[in-house]
Each structure stands twice: as structure tokens, then as C-alpha cells.
Design a protein around this motif. Structure first.
Motif, short mmCIF file in Angstrom:
data_model
loop_
_atom_site.label_atom_id
_atom_site.label_comp_id
_atom_site.label_asym_id
_atom_site.label_seq_id
_atom_site.Cartn_x
_atom_site.Cartn_y
_atom_site.Cartn_z
N SER A 30 0.83 -1.22 0.00
CA SER A 30 0.00 0.00 0.00
C SER A 30 0.86 1.26 0.00
O SER A 30 0.56 2.23 0.70
CB SER A 30 -0.94 0.00 1.20
N GLU A 201 -1.91 -6.94 -0.88
CA GLU A 201 -2.25 -5.66 -1.50
C GLU A 201 -3.77 -5.54 -1.67
O GLU A 201 -4.37 -4.48 -1.38
CB GLU A 201 -1.56 -5.54 -2.85
N ARG A 205 -6.29 -2.82 0.31
CA ARG A 205 -7.21 -1.90 -0.37
C ARG A 205 -8.60 -1.98 0.22
O ARG A 205 -9.29 -0.96 0.39
CB ARG A 205 -7.24 -2.20 -1.87
#
Length: 208
Positions: A30, A201, A205
Motif C-alpha cells: 500500500s 495488497e 485496499r
């Protein structure tokens, strides 16, 4: 942060073979190093944080944490990192009853880890507490009394095994259950492969 005086130790000494070697804790997640997320989760839970890593400590200078190497020569596994954290806590935070250990490659561990470990510990400051979920132990995540440091060093230097549970079972111990609700993601998901990093990842999110 819990009411008991605690230090935190991030174990970042893994060899990261499946990630091609190097420090996987420094891989981006991130938009920031994975280690930054691990640190930000631990700092509110304890009074002070130390990073256990071997080699050049300068590669972690951006995080502003003290860095301590394994006090046992050779790659002695996570218990050597726990010992490093215990020795550091005794030297620099004499008021600490124990150390909360976490893995540097597990960025989604519970934000209430320390509180729930201490709840399981109860009033016995000398009791080791390990995390578990879905029937599986997570021995890198635990509460380690400062009082077991000497015993741990003898175990590592003189013993025939360096398995975490072999040491833990020599002392009063219990487990804290972190089994998630049905359908909830594993809080102890750790990153070992490039595919794991991709999954992290995606999860980051969602949780952002």
C-alpha cells in the motif's frame, strides 16, 4: 495500550528464501514498507518497541526504532529474536513485565493483540501466552515474561532443539484464541511468496 507495562519486539530476522532473499519486511505494501504497517499496529499496544534483525542495522534507520541482533550465533530461529527483545527490555525498560512479540511479515495481526494476550495471562506475570486461531498456534505472536530470559538463553545454548513450543512447555503457559468470525480473513496471514504479497495488497485496499 494495556495497563501492564509491556515492551514490543518485531521479529524481522527471517531468511525470506521464497521471496528471493533480502528483507521482505521492507517490501512495499500500500505504498509503504510492510514493516511500517506492522510498527503502526504495535506501537499503540505497548510502551516501547524494538526491532530484532541481523546484519546492518542502518537499513532500518528510517523507522526510528532501536535494532537488536540475535544474541545467539547462527540462525537460531524466532526464539533468538524473543531473547533479544527480552534482553533489550530488561536493559532499557526495567519496569516492563514482559515483551509482546510479533512477526514482521504479518501486517494484519490484531490491533488488540496485547490486550487479549494479557487477558488470557491473568494476574500471573510469569505465564507465557501464545496466540492461536482456528486450532492453530501462532508461536511468533505472544507474551513473554522478562523473567524467562535466562532460562531461554540456556535453552538455546544448551538444548537439542530450538522449537518454540518445546521451550514454552517448560514454563507455565496458556493460549489466547483469536479465531475470526465465519468468513472473516485470517488475522495472522503472513507473506511468504510474491502471490501472498499480491493478496495482501488486495486486502489492504479493502481495509483502507
Amino acid at each position: 495500550m494495556t495497563s501492564a507495562p509491556l515492551a514490543g519486539c518485531i521479529l524481522a530476522g527471517g531468511l525470506a528464501r521464497r521471496m528471493g532473499g533480502g528483507d521482505k519486511t521492507l517490501l512495499p505494501l500500500s505504498g509503504a514498507p510492510m514493516l511500517a504497517r506492522v510498527i503502526s499496529r504495535l506501537q499503540p499496544q505497548v510502551g516501547a518497541v524494538v526491532l530484532n534483525a541481523n546484519g546492518d542495522a542502518g537499513r532500518f534507520s528510517r523507522f526510528g526504532l532501536p535494532v537488536v541482533a540475535d544474541p545467539i550465533e547462527g540462525f537460531a530461529g524466532p526464539l533468538a529474536g524473543v531473547l533479544a527483545g527480552l534482553r533489550w527490555a530488561r536493559a532499557h525498560h526495567g519496569e516492563a513485565e514482559g515483551v509482546i512479540s510479533v512477526a514482521g511479515d504479518t501486517p494484519f495481526y490484531p490491533a488488540d493483540l496485547a490486550a487479549r494476550l494479557m487477558e488470557a495471562r491473568g494476574p500471573d506475570a510469569g505465564r507465557i501466552v501464545l496466540a492461536k486461531s482456528d486450532g492453530h498456534m501462532h508461536p511468533v505472536f505472544g507474551y513473554w515474561p522478562v523473567s524467562v530470559a535466562d532460562s531461554l538463553e540456556r535453552f538455546l545454548r544448551e538444548g537439542t532443539t530450538r522449537k518454540v513450543l518445546a521451550f514454552v512447555n517448560l514454563h507455565p503457559n496458556t493460549a489466547a484464541d483469536f479465531t475470526p468470525e465465519a468468513g472473516a480473513p485470517d488475522p495472522f496471514f503472513n507473506i511468504n511468496t510474491p502471490e501472498d504479497l499480491e493478496a495482501a495488497e488486495a486486502r489492504a485496499r479493502i481495509e483502507a
